[in-house]
Design a protein around this motif. Sequence first.
Motif, PDB file in Angstrom:
ATOM      1  N   GLN A 112      46.126  27.433 -29.794  1.00 12.22           N
ATOM      2  CA  GLN A 112      45.998  26.122 -29.169  1.00 12.22           C
ATOM      3  C   GLN A 112      45.441  26.222 -27.754  1.00 12.22           C
ATOM      4  O   GLN A 112      44.555  25.450 -27.367  1.00 12.22           O
ATOM      5  N   LEU A 113      45.927  27.184 -26.972  1.00  8.02           N
ATOM      6  CA  LEU A 113      45.432  27.355 -25.610  1.00  8.02           C
ATOM      7  C   LEU A 113      43.976  27.803 -25.602  1.00  8.02           C
ATOM      8  O   LEU A 113      43.167  27.319 -24.799  1.00  8.02           O
ATOM      9  N   ILE A 114      43.621  28.723 -26.503  1.00 11.79           N
ATOM     10  CA  ILE A 114      42.230  29.203 -26.568  1.00 11.79           C
ATOM     11  C   ILE A 114      41.287  28.068 -26.954  1.00 11.79           C
ATOM     12  O   ILE A 114      40.225  27.873 -26.337  1.00 11.79           O
ATOM     13  N   LEU A 115      41.659  27.292 -27.968  1.00 11.23           N
ATOM     14  CA  LEU A 115      40.818  26.167 -28.386  1.00 11.23           C
ATOM     15  C   LEU A 115      40.716  25.111 -27.296  1.00 11.23           C
ATOM     16  O   LEU A 115      39.639  24.544 -27.068  1.00 11.23           O
ATOM     17  N   ALA A 116      41.826  24.821 -26.628  1.00  8.95           N
ATOM     18  CA  ALA A 116      41.811  23.778 -25.595  1.00  8.95           C
ATOM     19  C   ALA A 116      40.887  24.154 -24.441  1.00  8.95           C
ATOM     20  O   ALA A 116      40.093  23.326 -23.970  1.00  8.95           O
ATOM     21  N   ILE A 117      40.948  25.397 -23.985  1.00 13.72           N
ATOM     22  CA  ILE A 117      40.084  25.829 -22.882  1.00 13.72           C
ATOM     23  C   ILE A 117      38.618  25.837 -23.327  1.00 13.72           C
ATOM     24  O   ILE A 117      37.725  25.417 -22.575  1.00 13.72           O
ATOM     25  N   THR A 118      38.365  26.285 -24.547  1.00 11.00           N
ATOM     26  CA  THR A 118      36.986  26.334 -25.032  1.00 11.00           C
ATOM     27  C   THR A 118      36.383  24.935 -25.174  1.00 11.00           C
ATOM     28  O   THR A 118      35.253  24.675 -24.728  1.00 11.00           O
ATOM     29  N   ILE A 119      37.137  24.025 -25.781  1.00 10.90           N
ATOM     30  CA  ILE A 119      36.626  22.657 -25.951  1.00 10.90           C
ATOM     31  C   ILE A 119      36.461  21.973 -24.601  1.00 10.90           C
ATOM     32  O   ILE A 119      35.502  21.222 -24.372  1.00 10.90           O
ATOM     33  N   ALA A 120      37.395  22.225 -23.673  1.00 12.57           N
ATOM     34  CA  ALA A 120      37.276  21.636 -22.336  1.00 12.57           C
ATOM     35  C   ALA A 120      36.020  22.138 -21.630  1.00 12.57           C
ATOM     36  O   ALA A 120      35.336  21.369 -20.932  1.00 12.57           O
ATOM     37  N   ALA A 121      35.694  23.417 -21.785  1.00  8.00           N
ATOM     38  CA  ALA A 121      34.467  23.954 -21.182  1.00  8.00           C
ATOM     39  C   ALA A 121      33.228  23.303 -21.783  1.00  8.00           C
ATOM     40  O   ALA A 121      32.241  23.035 -21.079  1.00  8.00           O
ATOM     41  N   MET A 122      33.257  23.027 -23.069  1.00  4.99           N
ATOM     42  CA  MET A 122      32.125  22.353 -23.712  1.00  4.99           C
ATOM     43  C   MET A 122      31.997  20.911 -23.226  1.00  4.99           C
ATOM     44  O   MET A 122      30.887  20.417 -22.989  1.00  4.99           O
ATOM     45  N   LEU A 123      33.133  20.221 -23.060  1.00  4.58           N
ATOM     46  CA  LEU A 123      33.086  18.845 -22.581  1.00  4.58           C
ATOM     47  C   LEU A 123      32.718  18.757 -21.111  1.00  4.58           C
ATOM     48  O   LEU A 123      32.257  17.710 -20.646  1.00  4.58           O
ATOM     49  N   ASP A 124      32.940  19.851 -20.384  1.00  2.00           N
ATOM     50  CA  ASP A 124      32.587  19.858 -18.965  1.00  2.00           C
ATOM     51  C   ASP A 124      31.095  20.059 -18.749  1.00  2.00           C
ATOM     52  O   ASP A 124      30.585  19.854 -17.647  1.00  2.00           O
ATOM     53  N   ALA A 125      30.389  20.459 -19.791  1.00  4.61           N
ATOM     54  CA  ALA A 125      28.944  20.627 -19.686  1.00  4.61           C
ATOM     55  C   ALA A 125      28.244  19.273 -19.742  1.00  4.61           C
ATOM     56  O   ALA A 125      28.867  18.227 -19.940  1.00  4.61           O
ATOM     57  N   ASN A 126      26.946  19.307 -19.573  1.00  5.60           N
ATOM     58  CA  ASN A 126      26.153  18.072 -19.582  1.00  5.60           C
ATOM     59  C   ASN A 126      25.888  17.631 -21.021  1.00  5.60           C
ATOM     60  O   ASN A 126      24.882  18.002 -21.635  1.00  5.60           O
ATOM     61  N   LEU A 127      26.809  16.885 -21.575  1.00  5.01           N
ATOM     62  CA  LEU A 127      26.684  16.370 -22.934  1.00  5.01           C
ATOM     63  C   LEU A 127      26.376  14.887 -22.909  1.00  5.01           C
ATOM     64  O   LEU A 127      26.739  14.176 -21.967  1.00  5.01           O
ATOM     65  N   ARG A 128      25.728  14.445 -23.937  1.00  5.74           N
ATOM     66  CA  ARG A 128      25.509  13.015 -24.082  1.00  5.74           C
ATOM     67  C   ARG A 128      26.765  12.357 -24.640  1.00  5.74           C
ATOM     68  O   ARG A 128      27.486  12.951 -25.427  1.00  5.74           O
ATOM     69  N   ALA A 129      27.000  11.116 -24.225  1.00  2.64           N
ATOM     70  CA  ALA A 129      28.166  10.355 -24.690  1.00  2.64           C
ATOM     71  C   ALA A 129      29.461  11.119 -24.397  1.00  2.64           C
ATOM     72  O   ALA A 129      30.274  11.385 -25.280  1.00  2.64           O
TER      73      ALA A 129
END
Length: 336
Positions: A112-129
């Motif tokens: 859970q911690l590994i997935l949460a940090i990884t997804i948060a890093a992806m959402l912190d990038a320049n994504l659309r929407a």
Amino acid sequence: MATSTTSPQLNRGGPTDPGRTPRRVGFSQTLGRWDVKLSPYLYISPFFILFALTGLFPLLYTAFVSLHDWNLIGGKGEFVGFENYTYVLQQPNFWKGIRNTFSIFFISTIPQLILAITIAAMLDANLRAKTFWRMGVLLPYVIAPVAVSLIFGKLFADQSGIINTLLGKVGVDPIGWHAQVLPSHIAIASMVDFRWTGFNTLVFLAAMQAIPRDLYEAAVLDGANRVRQFFSVTVPMLRPTIIFVVITSTIGGLQIFDEPRLFDQVGQGGPSRQWMTATMYIYEVGWGNQKSFGRASAVAWILFLIILIVGIINFSITRRISSDESSKKARKKVVR
């Protein structure tokens, strides 16, 4: 030589006049002083009042009940001291519940911690929407635990579950998700991760957005790629947040009840109690065949002490790791 004389009338009523009559402070000024002193405590008092009523009082009252032969139907009985604790510690189902609780906790928390940090890093990038994806990550958290448990219970069904069907397509024999110990723990841990990964993701995302962007710019100038930036800048700056998430996950993980309780229709933790947790054992002792509030309160207090000890160990280890990293950075600066 001319000497200057001051008229007594000019000093009358002055601040150094010993004969001055002290001026009375008005009621509004007194009220203002008390407002400055007491208002901060009044603002935070609702929390402490609610905590005393819903947290502290039940905790102390449970300790009182655990020392008596308290029955659900008969009510309060005689004082038995620590007899309830001795009885509980001699029961095999109690130790099964502790074993299952820690097993599900470890299997669910680390991924859970590994997935949460990884997804948060992806959402912190320049994504659309960005707003859409962030709300989508939080959606499993707001779904009722009953619905999640019922759906995952069907997905991990032994005979007609979708998971076993997909495994059969690739030549894997059906797994007894409800009959075996470790598979049942994995299935319940997947439910926990589904519900709580999104919440922890937003916690990590908020911490990532507070990291100064100058650090990333300096890392880019030094030639660091995205992976290097993540492990050298993001993760060290997230250390206090990681400590917070680990402690809260520990407290919540050792109190798990909804997911294993609704994993099957019977809700007893399996025929041999292979996924019965400590909180489920509390429910069984207090509202099951025994209907003993005294013994159930004893189990609750033992679980409380276990959570307290594990939380202190968790906090001390993570804090020591954080202090060691800080001391290493300070030594590097001194060397430079």
